[in-house]
Enzyme design. Structure first.
Site, PDB file in Angstrom:
ATOM      1  CE  LYS A   1      -3.789   1.637   2.391  1.00  0.00           C
ATOM      2  NZ  LYS A   1      -5.033   1.856   4.285  1.00  0.00           N
TER       3      LYS A   1
ATOM      4  CB  SER B   1      -8.456   0.918   5.489  1.00  0.00           C
ATOM      5  OG  SER B   1      -9.402   2.462   5.283  1.00  0.00           O
TER       6      SER B   1
ATOM      7  CB  SER C   1      -8.109   3.759   2.893  1.00  0.00           C
ATOM      8  OG  SER C   1      -7.355   3.421   3.375  1.00  0.00           O
TER       9      SER C   1
HETATM   10  N1  GLN Z   1     -13.320   4.722   5.904  1.00  0.00           N
HETATM   11  C1  GLN Z   1     -13.186   5.101   7.515  1.00  0.00           C
HETATM   12  C2  GLN Z   1     -12.336   6.495   6.838  1.00  0.00           C
HETATM   13  O1  GLN Z   1     -12.581   6.886   6.354  1.00  0.00           O
HETATM   14  C3  GLN Z   1     -11.659   4.297   7.442  1.00  0.00           C
HETATM   15  C4  GLN Z   1     -10.182   4.487   6.553  1.00  0.00           C
HETATM   16  C5  GLN Z   1      -8.798   3.769   7.747  1.00  0.00           C
HETATM   17  O2  GLN Z   1      -9.207   2.561   7.634  1.00  0.00           O
HETATM   18  N2  GLN Z   1      -8.103   3.841   7.028  1.00  0.00           N
HETATM   19  O3  GLN Z   1     -11.682   7.310   7.779  1.00  0.00           O
END
Ligand code: GLN
Length: 493
Positions: free
Chosen positions: A78, A181, A157
């Site tokens: 990532k 995410s 994400s």
């Molecule tokens: N979807 C969540 C956010 O937008 C979690 C994102 C994540 O876990 N990095 O904050």
């Protein structure tokens, strides 16, 4: 070539040790696979020269019988993990041109174990999002397709990470999980994702989003691969003050241990309006599978669950606004020249940050400002403690919890939503584990009526990843999830 892509990481390791394949062959197949599936926009950077050099070294170690845990396994990273000498952007314009002079601890551990880096993977900008649509590189796309072949989001994400594993353009990938995410994209793409216990994997060298919630973890094709990768990633690291020295259990053995005698809780609050009926049915099915495998299923209550999302969306932006203050046009990446120093900061941040990141900074700065701090941030911290206490109470009588991973399957790319809160609802089942620091595993367990993957989530006590893999191993065997997406390497385009 597609035969090589069929191997799981555990199988590939056995074949590499037996010398029936080489790391160079396997790496070459994955580079080709990544090129073949380029339309999915999973990778923001391919590093084939790097990969082949690493594979050659892996082959040399294999020849000497000095193979590491992941020797010769092609892996995608990532783009939130700093990689020494290789561009790292967090998929934000503000890090344009940033090449770290250091390696994150997690990726260093993976390379020490012999893994081979294929490239850097797409994600939401600074990991803020649930659909991989906030990336400065454009959306990553799921290899699964909706009705009429519509493009679907891979989740976010870590969307590129989950999509690449499902599309077979990486054998395993790293993800990070601040509010879901890893687990949500894994569920959307029909692959396995673990958010380890907070502190299990070092955060050193990972671009920070919300430091008290962020945790790195493995995304893989199956549960056994996942346990193997966790073993290679996890370590105690003095450079991360929240890194833990609690030893990792024998997670690889746990995968085949079964659940006989385990008590597994089913939290009655894990339901919401708009939840897909197929998700509810799968959750029930999961309970039956575990009962048949010898576990006792127990109804439990986590009464503060409904406060988890609002609490998260105060704490996460608060920490983000502080963490992102460092992007000032001086130290990293992009600079937009302007008259004065203040104007340069302003111009750089206005151009460099996307809309969602700017929204989080505004919310975060607001809830931390004098006058609102007590009403929002401090209150959220107190509620966070209550959410943690709910889990402590539940885990006094059960060994793990079973919940759905997400309320629905993946949705189309570009779905128009005016209200950002609708996107936030995706995280309703995953966010509580981050607030409480607990480990959570997402396992693909079935398809919905449209043929799209759905995941079940297993939550556990701190540092008890082994119990998650025990439950995950049983769910995986019972579900025998063999469906594959249309747009994978070696399959249809
Ligand atoms: N979807 C969540 C956010 O937008 C979690 C994102 C994540 O876990 N990095 O904050």
């Amino acid at each position: 070539m597609s035969d090589l892509l069929d191997l799981s990481a555990v199988e590939a390791r056995a074949a590499l040790d037996a010398k029936s394949i080489s790391a160079t062959e396997l790496t070459t197949a994955y580079i080709a696979a990544a090129e073949e599936t380029a339309a999915l926009n999973n990778y923001v950077l391919l590093t084939p020269d790097h990969a082949l050099a690493m594979a050659a070294k892996a082959d040399a170690r294999l020849a000497k019988g000095e193979a590491g845990l992941l020797e010769g396994v092609p892996l995608g990273v990532k783009d939130l993990f700093c990689t020494n000498g290789v561009q790292t952007t967090a998929c934000s314009r503000i890090l344009d041109g940033f090449t770290p002079p250091y390696e994150s601890t997690v990726t260093a551990n993976l390379w020490d174990a012999g893994a081979v880096m294929i490239g850097k993977l797409n994600c939401d900008e600074f990991a803020m999002g649930s659909a991989n649509e906030t990336s400065a590189f454009g959306p990553a796309i799921s290899p699964w397709q909706g009705a009429d072949k519509t493009d679907l989001v891979p989740g976010g994400s870590s969307g590129g990470s989950a999509s690449a594993v499902a599309a077979r353009s990486a054998l395993m990938t790293t993800g990070t999980d601040t509010g879901g995410s890893i687990r949500q994209p894994a569920a959307f793409c029909g692959v396995v994702g673990l958010k380890p216990t907070y502190g299990r994997c070092s955060r050193w060298g990972i671009v920070a989003f919300a430091s008290s919630l962020d945790q790195a973890g493995p995304i893989t094709r199956d549960v056994a691969d996942n346990a193997l990768m966790l073993q290679a990633m996890a370590s105690h690291d003095a450079r991360d003050s929240t890194s833990s020295d609690v030893p990792l259990q024998d997670v690889v053995a746990a995968v085949r241990q079964g659940v006989k005698g385990m008590k597994i809780g089913v939290p009655r609050e894990y339901v919401m309006d708009g939840m897909d009926g197929d998700v509810v049915a799968l959750w029930q099915q999961g309970q039956d599978w575990l009962r048949q495998a010898g576990a006792e299923l127990v109804d439990v209550s986590l009464p503060h669950t409904k406060y988890a999302l609002p609490t998260y969306y105060i704490i996460a932006p608060a920490e983000a606004s502080s963490n992102l203050a460092r992007y000032d046009g001086v130290r990293y990446g992009l600079r937009v020249e302007a008259g004065s120093l203040d104007e340069m900061y302003e111009a750089t941040r206005a151009v460099g940050f996307g809309e969602e990141v700017q929204r989080r900074i505004l919310v975060g700065t607001y809830v931390l400002s004098a006058g609102y701090y007590d009403a929002y941030y401090l209150k959220a911290q107190k509620v966070r403690r209550l959410i943690k206490q709910d889990f402590d109470t539940a885990f006094a009588s059960v060994d793990a919890l079973l919940t759905p991973a997400t309320p629905t399957a993946a949705f189309p790319v570009g779905r128009k939503i005016d209200d950002p809160v609708v996107n936030f609802l995706n995280d309703v089942f995953t966010v509580p584990a981050n607030l409480a620091g607990l480990p959570g595993l997402s396992v693909p367990a079935g398809l919905n009526a449209d043929g799209l993957p759905l995941g079940l989530q297993v939550l556990g006590r701190p540092y008890d990843e082994a119990s998650l893999y025990r439950v995950g191993g049983v769910l995986e065997a019972a579900a025998s999830f063999t469906a594959t997406p249309a747009r994978r390497a070696g399959g249809a385009k």
